[in-house]
Design a protein around this motif. Structure first.
Motif, mmCIF file in Angstrom:
data_model
loop_
_atom_site.group_PDB
_atom_site.id
_atom_site.type_symbol
_atom_site.label_atom_id
_atom_site.label_comp_id
_atom_site.label_asym_id
_atom_site.label_seq_id
_atom_site.Cartn_x
_atom_site.Cartn_y
_atom_site.Cartn_z
ATOM 1 N N VAL A 10 -10.738 -81.742 5.796
ATOM 2 C CA VAL A 10 -12.344 -81.220 5.823
ATOM 3 C C VAL A 10 -12.614 -80.618 7.189
ATOM 4 O O VAL A 10 -11.803 -80.850 8.105
ATOM 5 N N GLN B 217 -18.695 -81.135 10.876
ATOM 6 C CA GLN B 217 -19.903 -80.124 11.559
ATOM 7 C C GLN B 217 -20.383 -80.301 12.819
ATOM 8 O O GLN B 217 -20.855 -79.596 13.189
ATOM 9 N N SER C 93 -20.908 -85.309 10.465
ATOM 10 C CA SER C 93 -21.515 -84.726 9.365
ATOM 11 C C SER C 93 -20.397 -83.708 8.713
ATOM 12 O O SER C 93 -19.599 -83.134 9.551
ATOM 13 N N ALA D 232 -19.897 -80.654 5.434
ATOM 14 C CA ALA D 232 -20.993 -79.651 4.743
ATOM 15 C C ALA D 232 -21.205 -79.783 3.613
ATOM 16 O O ALA D 232 -22.315 -79.383 2.993
ATOM 17 N N GLU D 233 -20.352 -80.422 2.660
ATOM 18 C CA GLU D 233 -20.572 -80.623 1.226
ATOM 19 C C GLU D 233 -20.192 -81.892 0.830
ATOM 20 O O GLU D 233 -19.354 -82.643 1.312
ATOM 21 N N ARG D 234 -20.959 -82.263 -0.157
ATOM 22 C CA ARG D 234 -20.650 -83.647 -1.032
ATOM 23 C C ARG D 234 -19.039 -83.434 -1.351
ATOM 24 O O ARG D 234 -18.363 -84.790 -1.361
ATOM 25 N N SER D 235 -18.367 -82.530 -1.628
ATOM 26 C CA SER D 235 -17.120 -82.377 -2.143
ATOM 27 C C SER D 235 -16.268 -82.932 -1.087
ATOM 28 O O SER D 235 -14.907 -83.333 -1.213
ATOM 29 N N ASP D 236 -16.647 -82.593 0.357
ATOM 30 C CA ASP D 236 -15.962 -82.937 1.508
ATOM 31 C C ASP D 236 -15.750 -84.527 1.396
ATOM 32 O O ASP D 236 -14.624 -85.058 1.712
ATOM 33 N N GLU E 226 -15.642 -86.452 -1.194
ATOM 34 C CA GLU E 226 -14.752 -86.818 -2.349
ATOM 35 C C GLU E 226 -13.128 -86.638 -1.824
ATOM 36 O O GLU E 226 -12.351 -87.207 -2.218
ATOM 37 N N TRP F 189 -23.096 -87.005 4.679
ATOM 38 C CA TRP F 189 -23.620 -85.648 4.309
ATOM 39 C C TRP F 189 -24.967 -85.902 3.670
ATOM 40 O O TRP F 189 -25.090 -86.815 3.033
ATOM 41 N N GLY F 190 -25.833 -84.746 3.594
ATOM 42 C CA GLY F 190 -27.054 -84.959 2.882
ATOM 43 C C GLY F 190 -28.041 -85.631 3.486
ATOM 44 O O GLY F 190 -29.056 -85.955 3.005
#
Length: 357
Positions: free
Chosen positions: A17, A20, A82, A84-88, A90, A127-128
Motif C-alpha cells: 500500500v 498517506q 493512514s 487511502a482505502e479500506r481495501s488497503d 485488507e 483508515w476512515g
C-alpha cells in the motif's frame, strides 16, 4: 561520487500500500499528569482524558496525533499510518503477524490493522477516521526582507504562549536490523528514501524516508531510520507556523523549566528550522518549520554522515543528543544485537561512537 553499498534504502517497485500520512504516536507513561503538563507547554491540546489514557490533538483536523496509555515503564510503543482505502487494510492483513481489521474504539472512529515491524515497533494502519474542526491559529508573520516590505506602520508582537502545533510531522527511530526494517517500510507502505547518510564503508547510517504521494509534494521525511545498537525512539517532530513560533516555543519551555536538547538551527537534509526539547522521561520532541517538500520523482541523495552535516547553522549538535541511555536493559540489548543482527559489528559501533560520541 558516494555510493550506497547495501540493498536498502531503496524504493520498492510495487508496495503493498502507499501510506498517506503519519497519523499519531503511541507512548506508555507512568505519570499521565506530568506527561500532560509537558505536552500542553509544548503546544498540544487534550482531546480526551480518562484514568488510564490521554489523547492530544494539534490545531489540524486529525482527531488526535498523540496517544498516551498508562504503563509501569515510560516507553515509545509505535505509531499510526493512514491509508487511502479500506481495501488497503485488507491487503495488509495478509502480512505476517498482522491483525484482522478492527474498528477503532475511540476518537475519530474508523478501522485499523495492527502490525509489528522487524524491529518490534507497533504500526497501526488506519483508515476512515473522522476529521474534526481545526483549531484557530495565527497566520505566519509577514516579514520585511531585503527589497520586500509587506509590513509598514505595523509592529510584530506574537502572543507569549505555547506555540500552536499544526500537526505531527515525522518520527525518527534507531534500529539494529536496519536492512530488514527499512525494507519492510519501503515494501509495505511505499516509503521513498529522500536522502541517505552513509558510513565510510558505504553502509547506511541514516535514511530519511518520505511518503510516495505521486505528484503531490510530500515532506522530505515522515519516517527516518538510524543505525543503532538496539531498537529505540530517537525523536518526533511537530510543525509550527513559522520561525517565531519555534522561538516562542523555546522561550515558553525554558521559562517553565523543561530540559533543552538542541537548537535553534536549520537542518541541512530537510532544511527545517528546528528546536528540540526533552519530556519528563528524556524523550526528545522537536518544533520545526520550513521543511522541504518533494514529489515522488525526485531521486535519492547520498551523503557522508558526520556531526557537521546535521545543521547549516546554529549550535553544533551536542554529544548528549545521540548519547544512548545507560541501563542494564540497554547493555543486554546491545549484546543481543551484536550477536544476532547482520547489520551490526563492533567495528561499526566504534565508528558510530567516533562520529557522534
Amino acid at each position: 561520487m558516494l555510493q550506497l553499498l547495501t540493498p536498502q534504502p531503496a524504493r520498492h517497485p510495487a508496495p503493498t500500500v502507499h501510506a498517506q500520512s503519519l497519523a499519531f504516536l503511541i507512548f506508555e507513561r507512568p505519570d499521565l499528569a506530568e506527561a500532560e503538563k509537558f505536552l500542553m507547554d509544548f503546544g498540544l491540546h487534550v482531546a480526551f482524558r480518562s484514568e488510564d489514557e490521554l489523547y492530544f490533538r494539534s490545531a489540524g483536523s486529525d482527531p488526535y496525533c498523540y496517544r498516551i496509555v498508562r504503563g509501569e515503564q515510560a516507553r515509545f510503543v509505535g505509531f499510526g499510518l493512514s491509508v487511502a482505502e479500506r481495501s488497503d487494510l485488507e491487503k495488509l492483513t495478509s502480512l505476517a503477524g498482522a491483525s484482522d481489521i478492527e474498528d477503532i474504539q475511540g476518537l475519530g472512529g474508523g478501522a485499523f490493522v495492527q502490525l509489528r515491524d522487524p524491529s518490534g515497533f507497533t504500526v497501526q494502519a488506519v483508515w476512515g477516521r473522522a476529521a474534526v474542526t481545526p483549531l484557530p491559529h495565527r497566520a505566519a508573520l509577514a516579514l520585511n526582507q531585503g527589497d520586500t516590505h509587506p509590513r509598514i506602520n505595523v509592529t510584530q508582537r506574537p502572543a507569549i504562549d505555547p506555540p500552536e502545533v499544526l500537526r505531527v510531522g515525522h518520527v525518527v527511530l534507531e534500529v539494529a536490523d536496519f536492512q530488514a526494517t527499512c525494507a519492510w517500510y519501503t515494501e509495505h507502505f511505499g516509503f521513498i528514501p529522500s536522502d541517505v547518510q552513509v558510513l565510510p564503508d558505504g553502509s547506511p547510517a541514516v535514511a530519511f524516508l518520505r511518503l510516495n504521494l505521486g505528484d503531490t509534494p510530500a515532506d522530505h521525511h515522515t519516517l527516518a531510520l538510524a543505525q543503532g545498537f538496539m531498537p529505540c525512539y530517537s525523536h518526533s517532530a511537530f510543525e509550527v507556523i513559522d520561525t517565531d513560533a519555534v522561538g516562542m516555543g523555546q522561550r515558553i519551555l525554558r521559562e517553565r523549566g523543561w530540559t533543552h536538547a538542541w537548537g535553534i538551527g536549520r537542518h541541512i537534509l530537510g532544511s527545517q528550522i528546528f528546536d528540540y526539547w526533552q519530556d519528563p522521561w528524556g524523550d526528545k520532541h522537536e518544533h520545526y518549520c520550513d521543511g522541504d517538500l518533494f514529489s515522488a520523482d525526485i531521486p535519492t541523495g547520498i551523503h557522508e554522515v558526520n556531526r557537521a552535516a546535521m545543521a547549516q547553522w546554529g549550535q553544533p549538535m551536542p554529544a548528549s543528543f545521540t548519547k544512548p541511555k545507560i541501563s542494564t536493559a540497554n547493555v543486554v540489548g546491545m549484546v543481543h544485537s551484536l550477536r544476532h543482527s547482520p547489520d551490526l559489528s563492533i567495528r561499526k559501533l566504534i565508528t558510530l561512537a567516533k562520529l557522534f560520541g
